[in-house]
Each structure stands twice: as C-alpha cells, then as structure tokens.
Design a protein around this motif. Structure first.
Motif, mmCIF file in Angstrom:
data_model
loop_
_atom_site.group_PDB
_atom_site.id
_atom_site.type_symbol
_atom_site.label_atom_id
_atom_site.label_comp_id
_atom_site.label_asym_id
_atom_site.label_seq_id
_atom_site.Cartn_x
_atom_site.Cartn_y
_atom_site.Cartn_z
ATOM 1 N N ALA A 119 0.787 -1.256 0.010
ATOM 2 C CA ALA A 119 -0.066 -0.058 -0.013
ATOM 3 C C ALA A 119 0.910 1.231 -0.066
ATOM 4 C CB ALA A 119 -0.947 0.014 1.267
ATOM 5 N N PRO A 120 0.583 2.297 -0.591
ATOM 6 C CA PRO A 120 1.041 3.532 -0.634
ATOM 7 C C PRO A 120 1.582 4.144 0.775
ATOM 8 C CG PRO A 120 -0.928 3.880 -1.441
ATOM 9 C CD PRO A 120 -0.627 2.560 -1.041
ATOM 10 N N ARG A 123 -2.669 -8.639 6.097
ATOM 11 C CA ARG A 123 -3.338 -7.351 6.256
ATOM 12 C C ARG A 123 -3.018 -6.949 7.954
ATOM 13 N NH1 ARG A 123 -7.466 -5.052 4.182
ATOM 14 N NH2 ARG A 123 -7.620 -6.673 2.826
ATOM 15 N N ILE A 124 -2.805 -5.441 7.825
ATOM 16 C CA ILE A 124 -2.445 -4.938 9.266
ATOM 17 C C ILE A 124 -3.633 -3.831 9.514
ATOM 18 C CG2 ILE A 124 -0.706 -3.718 8.148
ATOM 19 C CD1 ILE A 124 0.882 -4.585 10.802
ATOM 20 N N GLY A 125 -3.695 -3.556 10.739
ATOM 21 C CA GLY A 125 -4.444 -2.509 11.230
ATOM 22 C C GLY A 125 -3.981 -1.747 12.074
ATOM 23 N N GLY A 126 -4.671 -1.153 13.081
ATOM 24 C CA GLY A 126 -4.359 -0.527 14.162
ATOM 25 C C GLY A 126 -4.542 -1.228 15.522
ATOM 26 N N THR A 127 -4.499 -0.705 16.681
ATOM 27 C CA THR A 127 -4.777 -1.376 17.990
ATOM 28 C C THR A 127 -6.123 -1.559 18.392
ATOM 29 O OG1 THR A 127 -4.125 0.668 19.257
ATOM 30 C CG2 THR A 127 -2.311 -0.852 18.758
ATOM 31 N N GLU A 128 -6.902 -1.021 17.642
ATOM 32 C CA GLU A 128 -8.419 -1.186 17.758
ATOM 33 C C GLU A 128 -8.985 -2.143 16.932
ATOM 34 O OE1 GLU A 128 -9.921 0.174 20.515
ATOM 35 O OE2 GLU A 128 -8.172 1.432 21.084
ATOM 36 N N ARG A 129 -9.968 -3.178 17.376
ATOM 37 C CA ARG A 129 -10.592 -3.918 16.275
ATOM 38 C C ARG A 129 -11.377 -3.169 15.397
ATOM 39 N NH1 ARG A 129 -11.256 -9.155 15.206
ATOM 40 N NH2 ARG A 129 -10.326 -10.266 16.892
ATOM 41 N N GLY A 130 -11.740 -3.338 14.267
ATOM 42 C CA GLY A 130 -12.692 -2.623 13.256
ATOM 43 C C GLY A 130 -12.095 -1.301 12.785
ATOM 44 N N ARG A 148 -4.614 -1.868 6.253
ATOM 45 C CA ARG A 148 -3.908 -1.968 4.713
ATOM 46 C C ARG A 148 -3.288 -3.212 4.579
ATOM 47 N NH1 ARG A 148 0.865 2.290 5.908
ATOM 48 N NH2 ARG A 148 1.749 1.283 3.743
ATOM 49 N N SER A 149 -2.804 -3.421 3.161
ATOM 50 C CA SER A 149 -2.261 -4.936 3.172
ATOM 51 C C SER A 149 -0.723 -4.737 2.612
ATOM 52 C CB SER A 149 -3.092 -5.688 2.607
ATOM 53 O OG SER A 149 -3.491 -5.185 1.305
#
Ligand code: SIN
Ligand code: FE2
Length: 208
Positions: free
Chosen positions: A5-6, A147-154, A158-159
């Motif tokens: 991802a950019p 796939r990676i997000g932040g520390t909160e579910r939902g 980004r991948s």
C-alpha cells in the motif's frame, strides 16, 4: 519488490524484503524440517467455537504457543506428543539479535504452515507477558497477503504482500496491532517441494 500500500509503514513496523537470500532460506527450511520431524505439525482448535484452524502449527524454543478448549497460552511441551519443543534454529536467534533491538533472546518460535486455501483472521499477539520485545516474523515459500490495522478492532487496515525471505518486525507502537493473513498465492515460490507457505514468529514471552 513486493506490492505494498502507498505511504510509509506505521512506527514500529519494519519490513525487510528478501532479508534472507535463497541459500539462507534453504538452510532455514532444513532447520524447520528438523523441528517438524521432532514436533509434528498439528491443527489447533479455537477456544470458543472448537473450530479447527486452517493453518497447521508447531513450535520450537523453550515455550510454544497453543490453542485449545482451555484457551490460548504458552507451554513447554507439544500438546499431542507431550515432548519438549525442539530448540530454535541458530539462524533465527541471529536474526533476532540483529533486528529485534531487544537485549534478551526469544523464548518461543511459532511455526505456521499455510496450505493453498489457509488463512488467518485478524488478531493481536497479546499472550506474552513481556510486550517490550517485538514479534519478529519470517516468511518462507509462497507469497501471502498480510493485512495490518491499528490497535483497535474494526479500525482501518492496509495490506502488504510478503514473499519468501521477507522479515517483518512488529514492535514499539506496532507491537499490539491487529494483523492476519487474507490469502496465500499458491505457486509463487519454488522453495518448498509443493505449494504452501511457512511463517515463523519469534516471541519473548516472560520478563527477563
Ligand atoms: C501470525 O500472526 O501468527 C502469522 C502471521 C503470518 O503468517 O505472517
Ligand atoms: Fe500473530
């Protein structure tokens, strides 16, 4: 170079594409085959639903991560054989010393084996007492969509495409980010005999 991802990766997340060259990957793969010969891959179950993971797992190191009706935890023996886990291959200990920025060795290395259709849902690695140490992950074999997000579910995600020989370090502010594997891309690597992907994650579990 892998597609990604950019934009820069979040702080504490470091991607080292092709950190292991093909010869190093082959050496490490042999080390993991030796581990699997002593501590066979098995298919764990989710604590709540009892559903089996699509990923097969084993471990090396003093402690191994397991999941069953009793929950997620670390334990010193293989759940099916009752034997201690084999030692962590030297190459992985050296990688940790070089890239973890953490003064003590890892205690656990989870070995995940993904067949063509296997995936891993978004989760946090939070069964460790010592969250000061990063999680260091090594990919071998077919490419995967991580796939990676932040520390909160939902939250937003980004991948990142992970290839054989890539190393990913999740530490500092990225130590507890949600992450998972959406899919693998069968046939994108010739390292393994057939299709599939191996992921190795090194963890420090206890406080030194
Ligand atoms: C994991 O989160 O345990 C595995 C991640 C991966 O397969 O890259
Ligand atoms: Fe994880």
């Amino acid at each position: 170079m892998s597609a990604r991802a950019p934009g820069p990766l979040p702080p504490g997340l470091h991607h080292y594409p092709l950190r292991l060259d093909p010869g190093e990957q082959a050496t490490l793969l042999q080390g993991i085959r030796d581990v699997v010969a002593k501590a066979p891959l098995y298919r764990p179950r989710m604590p709540g639903s009892g559903r089996q993971f699509s990923v097969r797992m084993t471990n090396c190191g003093a402690l191994g991560w397991v999941s069953d009706a009793g929950g997620y935890r670390y334990q010193p023996v293989h759940p099916e054989t009752g034997e201690p886990w084999p030692p962590i291959p030297d190459m992985l200990l050296a990688l940790w010393a070089e890239l973890s920025d953490y003064a003590h060795p890892p205690e656990a290395c989870l070995v995940n084996f993904y067949e063509a259709g296997a995936r891993m849902g978004l989760h946090q690695d939070k069964d460790e007492t010592d969250l000061d140490a990063p999680v260091l992950s090594v990919s071998l074999g077919d490419e995967a969509l991580f796939r990676i997000g932040g520390t909160e579910r939902g939250g937003p995600t980004r991948s990142l495409r992970l290839s054989s020989g890539d190393v990913l370090v999740m530490g500092g502010p990225s130590r507890l980010v949600f992450h998972g594997i959406d899919r693998i891309y069968p046939g994108t690597s010739t390292l393994l005999k057939g299709e599939g992907r191996i992921n190795l994650t090194l963890r420090r579990v206890t406080r030194p």
